[in-house]
Design a protein around this motif. Structure first.
Motif, PDB file in Angstrom:
ATOM      1  N   SER A 279     -23.090  12.942   1.094  1.00  9.87           N
ATOM      2  CA  SER A 279     -23.772  14.037   1.867  1.00  9.87           C
ATOM      3  C   SER A 279     -23.262  15.007   2.816  1.00  9.87           C
ATOM      4  CB  SER A 279     -25.547  13.894   2.255  1.00  9.87           C
ATOM      5  OG  SER A 279     -24.897  13.472   2.946  1.00  9.87           O
ATOM      6  N   GLY A 280     -23.813  16.589   2.799  1.00 11.72           N
ATOM      7  CA  GLY A 280     -23.368  17.627   3.779  1.00 11.72           C
ATOM      8  C   GLY A 280     -23.387  16.358   5.778  1.00 11.72           C
ATOM      9  N   ASP A 281     -23.933  15.863   5.796  1.00  6.61           N
ATOM     10  CA  ASP A 281     -23.486  14.523   6.616  1.00  6.61           C
ATOM     11  C   ASP A 281     -22.129  13.841   6.771  1.00  6.61           C
ATOM     12  OD1 ASP A 281     -26.378  15.127   8.048  1.00  6.61           O
ATOM     13  OD2 ASP A 281     -27.262  13.930   6.391  1.00  6.61           O
ATOM     14  N   GLY A 282     -21.739  13.641   5.142  1.00  6.35           N
ATOM     15  CA  GLY A 282     -20.298  13.447   5.839  1.00  6.35           C
ATOM     16  C   GLY A 282     -20.836  12.044   4.675  1.00  6.35           C
ATOM     17  N   LEU A 283     -19.443  11.421   4.560  1.00  8.20           N
ATOM     18  CA  LEU A 283     -18.558  10.029   3.866  1.00  8.20           C
ATOM     19  C   LEU A 283     -19.068   8.666   4.798  1.00  8.20           C
ATOM     20  CD1 LEU A 283     -17.782   9.724   1.439  1.00  8.20           C
ATOM     21  CD2 LEU A 283     -15.418  10.386   1.901  1.00  8.20           C
ATOM     22  N   GLU A 284     -18.862   8.296   3.766  1.00 15.52           N
ATOM     23  CA  GLU A 284     -19.726   6.631   4.450  1.00 15.52           C
ATOM     24  C   GLU A 284     -18.485   5.774   3.495  1.00 15.52           C
ATOM     25  OE1 GLU A 284     -21.940   5.972   7.311  1.00 15.52           O
ATOM     26  OE2 GLU A 284     -23.041   3.920   6.559  1.00 15.52           O
ATOM     27  N   TYR A 285     -17.998   4.721   3.932  1.00 14.92           N
ATOM     28  CA  TYR A 285     -17.755   3.813   3.037  1.00 14.92           C
ATOM     29  C   TYR A 285     -17.725   2.003   3.384  1.00 14.92           C
ATOM     30  CZ  TYR A 285     -15.380   0.470  -0.215  1.00 14.92           C
ATOM     31  OH  TYR A 285     -14.790  -0.594  -0.915  1.00 14.92           O
ATOM     32  N   GLY A 286     -18.802   0.841   2.893  1.00 17.19           N
ATOM     33  CA  GLY A 286     -18.567   0.185   3.437  1.00 17.19           C
ATOM     34  C   GLY A 286     -18.414  -1.342   3.159  1.00 17.19           C
ATOM     35  N   ALA A 287     -18.241  -2.053   3.159  1.00 17.33           N
ATOM     36  CA  ALA A 287     -18.018  -3.256   2.362  1.00 17.33           C
ATOM     37  C   ALA A 287     -18.248  -4.965   3.543  1.00 17.33           C
ATOM     38  CB  ALA A 287     -16.741  -4.019   1.927  1.00 17.33           C
ATOM     39  N   ASP A 288     -18.889  -5.685   2.918  1.00 17.22           N
ATOM     40  CA  ASP A 288     -18.694  -7.134   4.224  1.00 17.22           C
ATOM     41  C   ASP A 288     -18.711  -7.964   2.720  1.00 17.22           C
ATOM     42  OD1 ASP A 288     -19.179  -5.990   6.251  1.00 17.22           O
ATOM     43  OD2 ASP A 288     -21.166  -5.344   5.086  1.00 17.22           O
ATOM     44  N   GLY A 289     -18.135  -9.336   2.923  1.00 14.53           N
ATOM     45  CA  GLY A 289     -17.690  -9.971   2.884  1.00 14.53           C
ATOM     46  C   GLY A 289     -17.683 -11.450   2.867  1.00 14.53           C
ATOM     47  N   GLY A 290     -18.737 -12.865   2.073  1.00 16.47           N
ATOM     48  CA  GLY A 290     -18.607 -13.744   2.930  1.00 16.47           C
ATOM     49  C   GLY A 290     -17.475 -14.672   3.109  1.00 16.47           C
ATOM     50  N   ALA A 291     -17.213 -15.768   3.214  1.00 19.50           N
ATOM     51  CA  ALA A 291     -16.648 -16.841   2.850  1.00 19.50           C
ATOM     52  C   ALA A 291     -15.690 -17.011   1.344  1.00 19.50           C
ATOM     53  CB  ALA A 291     -17.127 -18.359   3.339  1.00 19.50           C
ATOM     54  N   ALA A 292     -14.386 -17.150   1.566  1.00 24.23           N
ATOM     55  CA  ALA A 292     -13.626 -16.554   0.430  1.00 24.23           C
ATOM     56  C   ALA A 292     -12.871 -17.703   0.734  1.00 24.23           C
ATOM     57  CB  ALA A 292     -12.811 -15.576  -0.018  1.00 24.23           C
ATOM     58  N   THR A 293     -11.523 -18.268   0.013  1.00 25.89           N
ATOM     59  CA  THR A 293     -10.654 -18.736   0.186  1.00 25.89           C
ATOM     60  C   THR A 293      -9.266 -18.159  -1.058  1.00 25.89           C
ATOM     61  OG1 THR A 293     -10.970 -20.830  -1.701  1.00 25.89           O
ATOM     62  CG2 THR A 293     -11.634 -21.379   1.170  1.00 25.89           C
TER      63      THR A 293
ATOM     64  N   GLU B  46     -17.830 -16.596  -1.398  1.00 19.02           N
ATOM     65  CA  GLU B  46     -19.654 -16.356  -1.526  1.00 19.02           C
ATOM     66  C   GLU B  46     -20.270 -15.829  -1.775  1.00 19.02           C
ATOM     67  OE1 GLU B  46     -20.591 -17.895   2.280  1.00 19.02           O
ATOM     68  OE2 GLU B  46     -19.890 -20.583   1.774  1.00 19.02           O
ATOM     69  N   GLY B  47     -19.983 -14.118  -1.761  1.00 16.25           N
ATOM     70  CA  GLY B  47     -20.276 -13.203  -1.829  1.00 16.25           C
ATOM     71  C   GLY B  47     -20.077 -11.938  -0.761  1.00 16.25           C
ATOM     72  N   GLY B  48     -20.699 -11.079  -1.631  1.00 14.61           N
ATOM     73  CA  GLY B  48     -20.839  -9.766  -0.107  1.00 14.61           C
ATOM     74  C   GLY B  48     -21.655  -8.488  -0.980  1.00 14.61           C
ATOM     75  N   LEU B  49     -20.817  -7.488  -0.122  1.00 19.73           N
ATOM     76  CA  LEU B  49     -21.187  -6.334  -0.458  1.00 19.73           C
ATOM     77  C   LEU B  49     -21.081  -4.709  -0.548  1.00 19.73           C
ATOM     78  CD1 LEU B  49     -23.161  -4.082   1.853  1.00 19.73           C
ATOM     79  CD2 LEU B  49     -24.536  -6.235   2.091  1.00 19.73           C
ATOM     80  N   PHE B  50     -21.169  -3.655  -1.029  1.00 16.13           N
ATOM     81  CA  PHE B  50     -19.914  -2.821  -0.983  1.00 16.13           C
ATOM     82  C   PHE B  50     -20.890  -1.366  -0.616  1.00 16.13           C
ATOM     83  CE2 PHE B  50     -17.617  -4.990  -3.564  1.00 16.13           C
ATOM     84  CZ  PHE B  50     -16.365  -4.543  -2.829  1.00 16.13           C
ATOM     85  N   HIS B  51     -21.186  -0.847  -0.023  1.00 11.94           N
ATOM     86  CA  HIS B  51     -22.200   0.422  -0.402  1.00 11.94           C
ATOM     87  C   HIS B  51     -21.130   1.760   0.079  1.00 11.94           C
ATOM     88  CE1 HIS B  51     -21.918   0.877   4.582  1.00 11.94           C
ATOM     89  NE2 HIS B  51     -21.543  -0.180   5.108  1.00 11.94           N
ATOM     90  N   PHE B  52     -21.936   2.428   0.013  1.00 14.74           N
ATOM     91  CA  PHE B  52     -21.533   4.097  -0.210  1.00 14.74           C
ATOM     92  C   PHE B  52     -22.520   5.604  -0.180  1.00 14.74           C
ATOM     93  CE2 PHE B  52     -22.024   4.491  -4.284  1.00 14.74           C
ATOM     94  CZ  PHE B  52     -22.589   6.249  -4.597  1.00 14.74           C
ATOM     95  N   SER B  53     -22.025   6.650   0.463  1.00 16.95           N
ATOM     96  CA  SER B  53     -22.854   7.528   0.830  1.00 16.95           C
ATOM     97  C   SER B  53     -22.047   8.773   0.697  1.00 16.95           C
ATOM     98  CB  SER B  53     -23.954   7.375   1.492  1.00 16.95           C
ATOM     99  OG  SER B  53     -23.062   7.194   3.010  1.00 16.95           O
TER     100      SER B  53
END
Length: 494
Positions: free
Chosen positions: A281-295, A272-279
């Motif tokens: 900087s001197g404040d740190g490294l962040e990576y994330g992902a969220d996904g919807g329903a899938a088969t 059904e879709g989802g998202l990825f995000h990253f950042s």
């Protein structure tokens, strides 16, 4: 690092296929100078056979952009770029429809991989506006396609071919060079279609895949400090570098057929879709992902029947500090999947009488805390010289959840750490709750999957660590105290 080569390559395309609008005067020479200087900041070198003004149009011939990093090389060749001044302070840019790209990826202990690609575009329209120090680009295209092939340099028979097509493209890009390079971009496409086929270099098996994703969109922003070598990420971050982005996608599908010496197989999936995000900087490294329903449904030579899996949602988050500092810095890790279910055929292999509940499984672990970082993680020399990169200060278990086959474990907790002894000594507690464990053990024993003596041992262990508070419901408080002892519900275990 490899991700910065990818970022630089993506920026090369972005600068040639740019964004948003402002009202002021900009010339063709301004645009070309901004492109070359910005890409040089990412580590590209340039070569052209000619740069000439033909009336109101700057014509650049045989543009070669190259990047060399320890992990490989990247080269792009644009036969012609035309930058036409429109008379109203803007510049319209067109370029060759076909743009060849060559890349070689190297890694220690692995043979190099040679890749050849062709970028093709249709109905590309680009308008540049603004002022030389702050340019804005608007871009649209009916279609853009990347076709490519790659193979192990020592085994050309392992060649794989890929193709990706974006349709109904709109983009926006700004480049502010007044104080370093500040970049912002937005991109959207109605669909992304892809295909791939080739030979698996490990098994020599064949594969053929197709897929599509709807409503692809992304946003990105970054700041590149002036006079900074992007090959030295520790120095760039210390000078103020940052980058952050997000990509969202809609419904998609994927299908793959494969075959090897054991026989054929297939994998099909929908989502059904989802998202990825990253950042970064001197404040740190962040990576994330969220996904919807899938088969997912698959067949394989070793499986007697097709099997399928499904989920309702999934989440992933990792956030860590990367820069040495005296102050405490935050970290977080979160992994979760909800509504995980398997096909009845799989259940039938272990539970043909359907004694176990078919309730979809749940898993979640959510941890956050603070730490003091003693090294810069992007400085290899510092990392090598300091085997202990930091000191853990505190950690919170925000949530723990594991539910499957009728049993449900959950918990929360918090700890602080004393680092005076050279290693972190924890102090704190975690509160746990377990529901349905006895019923699950009874059913597993009745099914012959859990011997009765092992079931009795597990029950005795639960009696030692947990307190009954209801029908088949247990709670437990596991503590770690300053004396170094481990306690369960007030009773010392160690």
């Amino acid at each position: 690092m490899a991700q910065w080569k990818t970022l630089g390559a993506g920026t090369a395309l972005s600068l040639l296929l740019g964004s948003t609008a402002a009202l002021a005067d900009v010339t063709a020479q301004d645009v070309w100078k901004a492109w070359t200087e910005s890409l040089a900041g990412f580590g590209y070198t340039f070569f052209t056979t000619s740069e000439t003004m033909a009336g109101d149009t700057l014509v650049v011939k045989d543009v070669v952009m190259s990047m060399t990093r320890p992990e490989g090389t990247f080269d792009m060749n644009v036969a012609e770029i035309r930058l036409q001044e429109t008379g109203d302070g803007k510049v319209t840019v067109t370029m060759s429809n076909d743009i060849p790209i060559w890349a070689t990826t190297t890694a220690e202990g692995v043979p190099p991989v040679n890749t050849t690609m062709m970028l093709r575009q249709q109905d590309l329209t680009m308008i540049v506006s603004g002022v030389p120090e702050n340019m804005a680009y608007d871009v649209s295209a009916t279609e853009m396609m990347v076709e490519g092939s790659g193979a192990d340099a020592n085994a050309p028979e392992t060649e794989a071919r890929v193709a990706m097509t974006l349709r109904e493209i709109e983009g926006a890009y700004t480049l502010d060079t007044m104080d370093g390079n500040t970049i912002t971009s937005e991109f959207a496409a109605a669909s992304l279609d892809f295909t791939a086929s080739g030979v698996d270099p490990e098994t020599s098996g064949l594969f053929d895949m197709t897929g599509s994703i709807a409503d692809v969109a992304s946003s990105f922003s970054a700041f590149l400090p002036a006079d900074t070598d992007m090959n030295d990420m520790a120095a760039a971050i210390a000078a103020g570098f940052y980058g952050e982005g997000e990509m969202t996608y809609g419904a998609g599908r994927f299908a793959m057929n494969f075959a090897d010496e054991s026989g054929p197989g297939s994998v099909e999936s929908t989502g059904e879709g989802g998202l990825f995000h990253f950042s970064l900087s001197g404040d740190g490294l962040e990576y994330g992902a969220d996904g919807g329903a899938a088969t997912v449904m698959m067949t394989a030579p070793d499986l007697p029947f097709p099997v399928s899996f499904s989920k309702q949602s999934s989440t992933l988050l990792m956030s860590i500090p990367i820069a040495k500092a005296e102050r405490l810095q935050n970290f977080a890790v979160k992994v979760g999947i909800a509504g995980l279910a398997v096909s009845e055929e799989l259940w039938g292999m272990v539970d043909p009488m359907a004694q176990l509940p078919r309730t979809p499984a749940e898993f979640l672990i959510d941890i956050s805390g603070t730490a003091k970082l003693l090294v810069n993680l992007f400085d290899p020399a510092e990392v090598e010289a300091n085997p202990i990169p930091g000191e853990l200060q505190d950690m919170t278990l925000n949530a723990l959840r594991l539910a499957a086959a009728g049993a449900d474990l959950s918990g929360t907790g918090a700890f602080t750490f004393n680092n005076d002894m050279g290693f972190p000594m924890p102090k704190g507690a975690v509160d746990l709750r377990l529901v349905g464990a006895y019923a699950l053990m009874d059913k597993l024993t009745a099914m012959g999957l859990l011997p009765s003596e092992q079931s009795a041992g597990f029950r005795a262990m639960l009696g030692l660590f947990a307190v009954p508070v209801g029908a088949d419901e247990l709670t437990s408080k596991i503590e770690m105290r300053e004396d170094g002892g481990i306690y369960a519900n007030g009773q010392r275990l160690q």
